[in-house]
Scaffold this motif. Structure first.
Motif, short mmCIF file in Angstrom:
data_model
loop_
_atom_site.label_atom_id
_atom_site.label_comp_id
_atom_site.label_asym_id
_atom_site.label_seq_id
_atom_site.Cartn_x
_atom_site.Cartn_y
_atom_site.Cartn_z
N LEU A 137 6.51 8.65 -24.26
CA LEU A 137 8.04 8.85 -24.63
C LEU A 137 8.49 10.14 -24.80
O LEU A 137 9.69 10.20 -24.68
CB LEU A 137 8.10 8.00 -26.13
CG LEU A 137 7.96 6.36 -25.82
CD1 LEU A 137 8.12 5.90 -27.23
CD2 LEU A 137 9.27 5.74 -24.99
N ASP A 138 7.73 11.05 -24.92
CA ASP A 138 8.09 12.51 -24.63
C ASP A 138 8.58 12.69 -23.31
O ASP A 138 9.42 13.81 -23.18
CB ASP A 138 6.92 13.43 -25.19
CG ASP A 138 6.56 13.38 -26.47
OD1 ASP A 138 7.38 12.86 -27.33
OD2 ASP A 138 5.47 13.89 -26.93
N ASN A 139 8.10 11.88 -22.34
CA ASN A 139 8.75 12.22 -20.87
C ASN A 139 9.86 11.22 -20.70
O ASN A 139 10.35 11.10 -19.45
CB ASN A 139 7.51 11.89 -19.89
CG ASN A 139 6.50 12.84 -20.35
OD1 ASN A 139 6.65 13.93 -20.62
ND2 ASN A 139 5.21 12.57 -19.89
N TYR A 140 10.67 10.40 -21.52
CA TYR A 140 11.36 9.67 -21.40
C TYR A 140 12.73 9.88 -22.26
O TYR A 140 12.93 10.32 -23.28
CB TYR A 140 11.00 8.43 -21.63
CG TYR A 140 11.85 7.32 -21.72
CD1 TYR A 140 12.54 6.60 -20.73
CD2 TYR A 140 12.68 6.77 -22.88
CE1 TYR A 140 13.70 5.52 -20.67
CE2 TYR A 140 13.77 5.84 -22.86
CZ TYR A 140 13.94 5.08 -21.84
OH TYR A 140 14.99 4.29 -21.78
N GLU A 141 14.15 9.50 -21.39
CA GLU A 141 15.30 9.79 -22.08
C GLU A 141 16.29 8.68 -21.53
O GLU A 141 15.99 8.34 -20.49
CB GLU A 141 15.90 11.21 -22.14
CG GLU A 141 16.18 11.78 -20.87
CD GLU A 141 16.86 12.95 -20.81
OE1 GLU A 141 17.70 13.22 -21.90
OE2 GLU A 141 16.59 13.70 -19.72
N SER A 142 17.14 8.30 -22.40
CA SER A 142 18.10 7.44 -21.56
C SER A 142 19.46 7.65 -22.15
O SER A 142 19.64 8.40 -23.42
CB SER A 142 17.85 5.85 -22.06
OG SER A 142 18.23 5.79 -23.57
N GLU A 143 20.46 7.20 -21.52
CA GLU A 143 21.85 7.48 -21.73
C GLU A 143 22.88 6.25 -21.80
O GLU A 143 22.44 5.23 -20.91
CB GLU A 143 22.49 8.75 -21.44
CG GLU A 143 22.50 8.42 -19.84
CD GLU A 143 23.17 9.80 -19.04
OE1 GLU A 143 22.98 10.86 -19.68
OE2 GLU A 143 24.01 9.61 -17.94
N GLU A 144 23.95 6.03 -22.54
CA GLU A 144 24.66 4.91 -22.26
C GLU A 144 26.01 5.42 -21.75
O GLU A 144 26.53 6.41 -22.15
CB GLU A 144 25.04 4.22 -23.34
CG GLU A 144 25.43 2.82 -23.53
CD GLU A 144 25.47 2.10 -24.80
OE1 GLU A 144 26.45 2.20 -25.42
OE2 GLU A 144 24.50 1.65 -25.28
N ARG A 145 26.44 4.81 -20.64
CA ARG A 145 27.89 5.07 -20.16
C ARG A 145 28.63 3.96 -19.33
O ARG A 145 28.14 2.97 -19.14
CB ARG A 145 27.42 6.21 -19.00
CG ARG A 145 26.83 6.01 -17.85
CD ARG A 145 26.90 7.27 -16.70
NE ARG A 145 26.42 8.42 -17.21
CZ ARG A 145 26.88 9.48 -16.56
NH1 ARG A 145 27.72 9.56 -15.79
NH2 ARG A 145 26.29 10.69 -16.92
N ASP A 146 29.73 4.13 -19.18
CA ASP A 146 30.41 3.04 -18.41
C ASP A 146 30.05 3.10 -16.75
O ASP A 146 30.24 4.06 -16.20
CB ASP A 146 31.89 3.25 -18.51
CG ASP A 146 32.63 2.55 -20.04
OD1 ASP A 146 31.48 1.92 -20.58
OD2 ASP A 146 33.63 3.11 -20.40
N HIS A 147 29.89 1.88 -16.30
CA HIS A 147 29.62 1.85 -14.89
C HIS A 147 30.85 1.37 -14.25
O HIS A 147 31.29 0.29 -14.76
CB HIS A 147 28.49 0.98 -14.70
CG HIS A 147 27.91 1.03 -13.23
ND1 HIS A 147 28.38 0.12 -12.19
CD2 HIS A 147 26.92 1.70 -12.80
CE1 HIS A 147 27.97 0.17 -11.12
NE2 HIS A 147 26.99 1.20 -11.30
#
Length: 201
Positions: A137-147
């Motif tokens: 999980l140190d190598n992971y990130e995520s974001e939320e945005r409108d598509h």
């Protein structure tokens, strides 16, 4: 790392070939020095669509392809010279519609480790990434945005060995890891961003 490939084989995929253009990829598992890797390609920088991005081997269906699995294998032969006669079929992930208008069907396979020969017209580099690094999980990130087509979506980014897997390939990778390993995406994204925010790649 031991992969739970029985869970991949037992998965009932969501099929949604509603786009005008059909495509397929292989999600190749390669064993190297006793460890499991997933094989990615880095697309050539001169390509108009997705230039320089990481993806699984694959591409659009041709009229001569018997089915989409045949499409995936043909493209893997063309792009990286995969020895597809030695590939072992494992299972199928959910179809994904891409922003470029394709409906993509991912097929999980076991592939022999070999000398990979990238087709330099399309592929800049063949990149095996270790599963044990992808699930960190140190190598992971995520974001939320409108598509523009799908409304509010969560985008996934895996940063391993100087490469970033994201976009449609990131979605495929999330499903594969959640089926085949104990990895689970965190309940909340790292951030919520505006639709026109810069991507972290």
């Amino acid at each position: 790392m031991d992969l739970a490939l029985d869970a991949v084989a037992a998965h009932t995929p969501v099929t949604a070939m509603t786009e005008e253009r059909e495509a397929a990829v292989v999600v190749p598992i390669v064993e190297r020095a006793g460890s499991e890797y997933l094989l990615f390609i880095k697309k050539a920088d001169h390509l108009g669509e997705h230039a320089g991005q990481m993806s699984f081997p694959g591409g659009g269906r041709e009229p001569s392809d018997e089915d989409l699995y045949a499409t995936a294998l043909r493209e893997a032969r063309e792009e990286v010279d995969m020895h597809t006669d030695a590939v072992e079929y494992v299972g199928q992930l959910d179809d994904i519609a891409t922003v470029s208008g394709y409906a993509v069907r991912p097929f999980v396979v076991r592939a022999p480790d070999q000398t990979w020969v990238p087709d330099d017209r399309e592929v800049a580099e063949v990149v095996p990434l270790p599963v044990e690094e992808l699930v960190d999980l140190d190598n992971y990130e995520s974001e939320e945005r409108d598509h523009p087509q799908r409304g509010n979506v969560r985008l996934h980014f895996f940063h391993v060995d100087g490469y970033t897997v994201w976009g449609a390939t990131g979605w495929m990778l999330v499903q594969f890891l959640e089926l085949a390993t104990a990895w689970r995406q965190p309940a909340e994204p790292d951030r919520v961003v505006d639709p026109d925010a810069e991507f972290p790649v």
